[in-house]
Design a protein around this motif. Structure first.
Motif, PDB file in Angstrom:
ATOM      1  N   UNK A  41       1.014  -1.093  -0.155  1.00 37.43           N
ATOM      2  CA  UNK A  41       0.090  -0.175  -0.155  1.00 37.43           C
ATOM      3  C   UNK A  41       0.872   0.991  -0.275  1.00 37.43           C
ATOM      4  N   UNK A  42       2.082   1.170  -0.108  1.00 37.22           N
ATOM      5  CA  UNK A  42       3.157   2.106  -0.506  1.00 37.22           C
ATOM      6  C   UNK A  42       3.606   2.479  -1.656  1.00 37.22           C
ATOM      7  N   UNK A  82       4.960   6.701   1.037  1.00 37.73           N
ATOM      8  CA  UNK A  82       3.994   7.501   1.233  1.00 37.73           C
ATOM      9  C   UNK A  82       2.912   6.282   0.966  1.00 37.73           C
ATOM     10  N   UNK A  83       2.104   6.213   1.671  1.00 35.21           N
ATOM     11  CA  UNK A  83       1.138   5.421   1.620  1.00 35.21           C
ATOM     12  C   UNK A  83      -0.191   5.794   0.883  1.00 35.21           C
ATOM     13  N   UNK A  84      -0.880   4.944  -0.372  1.00 34.20           N
ATOM     14  CA  UNK A  84      -1.803   5.228  -1.081  1.00 34.20           C
ATOM     15  C   UNK A  84      -2.458   4.313  -0.765  1.00 34.20           C
ATOM     16  N   UNK A  85      -4.015   4.548  -1.878  1.00 30.86           N
ATOM     17  CA  UNK A  85      -5.058   4.160  -1.532  1.00 30.86           C
ATOM     18  C   UNK A  85      -5.221   2.657  -2.997  1.00 30.86           C
ATOM     19  N   UNK A  86      -4.532   3.487  -4.013  1.00 27.63           N
ATOM     20  CA  UNK A  86      -4.401   2.345  -5.233  1.00 27.63           C
ATOM     21  C   UNK A  86      -3.188   2.889  -5.875  1.00 27.63           C
ATOM     22  N   UNK A  87      -2.986   1.448  -5.780  1.00 26.54           N
ATOM     23  CA  UNK A  87      -1.740   0.942  -6.882  1.00 26.54           C
ATOM     24  C   UNK A  87      -0.512   1.178  -5.977  1.00 26.54           C
ATOM     25  N   UNK A  88      -0.812   0.615  -4.307  1.00 32.34           N
ATOM     26  CA  UNK A  88       0.626   0.980  -4.211  1.00 32.34           C
ATOM     27  C   UNK A  88       1.530  -1.071  -3.976  1.00 32.34           C
ATOM     28  N   UNK A 121       4.364  -0.393  12.652  1.00 26.56           N
ATOM     29  CA  UNK A 121       5.322   0.277  13.544  1.00 26.56           C
ATOM     30  C   UNK A 121       5.214   1.559  12.940  1.00 26.56           C
ATOM     31  N   UNK A 122       5.938   2.519  14.280  1.00 26.96           N
ATOM     32  CA  UNK A 122       6.252   4.106  13.116  1.00 26.96           C
ATOM     33  C   UNK A 122       7.409   3.665  12.487  1.00 26.96           C
ATOM     34  N   UNK A 123       7.989   4.392  11.369  1.00 31.33           N
ATOM     35  CA  UNK A 123       8.362   4.240  10.481  1.00 31.33           C
ATOM     36  C   UNK A 123       8.767   5.746   9.701  1.00 31.33           C
ATOM     37  N   UNK A 124      10.098   6.108   8.599  1.00 31.61           N
ATOM     38  CA  UNK A 124      10.148   7.128   8.133  1.00 31.61           C
ATOM     39  C   UNK A 124       9.011   7.298   6.630  1.00 31.61           C
ATOM     40  N   UNK A 125       8.259   8.227   6.320  1.00 29.30           N
ATOM     41  CA  UNK A 125       6.988   8.227   5.207  1.00 29.30           C
ATOM     42  C   UNK A 125       7.437   9.968   5.117  1.00 29.30           C
ATOM     43  N   UNK A 126       7.093  10.117   3.634  1.00 29.55           N
ATOM     44  CA  UNK A 126       7.555  11.129   2.965  1.00 29.55           C
ATOM     45  C   UNK A 126       6.301  12.180   2.928  1.00 29.55           C
ATOM     46  N   UNK A 127       6.424  13.696   3.308  1.00 27.91           N
ATOM     47  CA  UNK A 127       5.346  14.348   2.593  1.00 27.91           C
ATOM     48  C   UNK A 127       4.795  14.725   1.630  1.00 27.91           C
TER      49      UNK A 127
END
Length: 124
Positions: A36-37, A50-56, A95-101
């Motif tokens: 989902x990313x 980034x977490x996405x709602x489709x095509x992850x 888990x906690x982790x690093x994501x991008x804005x």
């Protein structure tokens, strides 16, 4: 202790891994996210996931054990536009982790198809 997921230059042997070592973090294992990313290369210096709602897709990462205080130190040393959030692993563990804005990824190269930062940098 907190399980903390990293997907870029904080990983073992890479440019900013010393930041984890400096705060006494301990490597636990390699893992992957739920599919989902999406992943972008930010000026070929570091990734942003980034977490996405489709095509992850599943993205390779590492899980480290870290204290709450050290987590704050790591966040302060991360490049602008990266943040800490909840990441869902393939096992469905959170888990906690690093994501991008999202703004950080605008007009950057998407590298999701590589499945992770190591695979992308190895292809160059």
């Amino acid at each position: 202790m907190i399980e903390f997921a990293v997907n870029g230059t904080l990983m073992r042997g890479l440019e900013l891994n010393g930041n984890l070592q400096k705060v006494g973090a301990t490597f636990i294992r390699e893992d992957i996210t739920a599919p989902i990313y999406r992943l972008w290369s930010i000026r070929d210096r570091h990734p942003a996931m980034l977490r996405v709602s489709e095509n992850g897709q599943a993205i390779a990462l590492e899980i480290w054990s870290i204290t709450p205080a050290a987590l704050g130190e790591i966040l302060l040393s991360e490049p602008a536009g990266l943040c800490i959030g909840k990441i869902i692993l393939a096992s469905q563990q959170e888990v906690l982790g690093v994501l991008g804005e999202p703004f950080l990824c605008e007009e950057q190269k998407e590298i999701t198809a590589y499945g992770g930062w190591r695979s992308y940098t190895a292809s160059k």
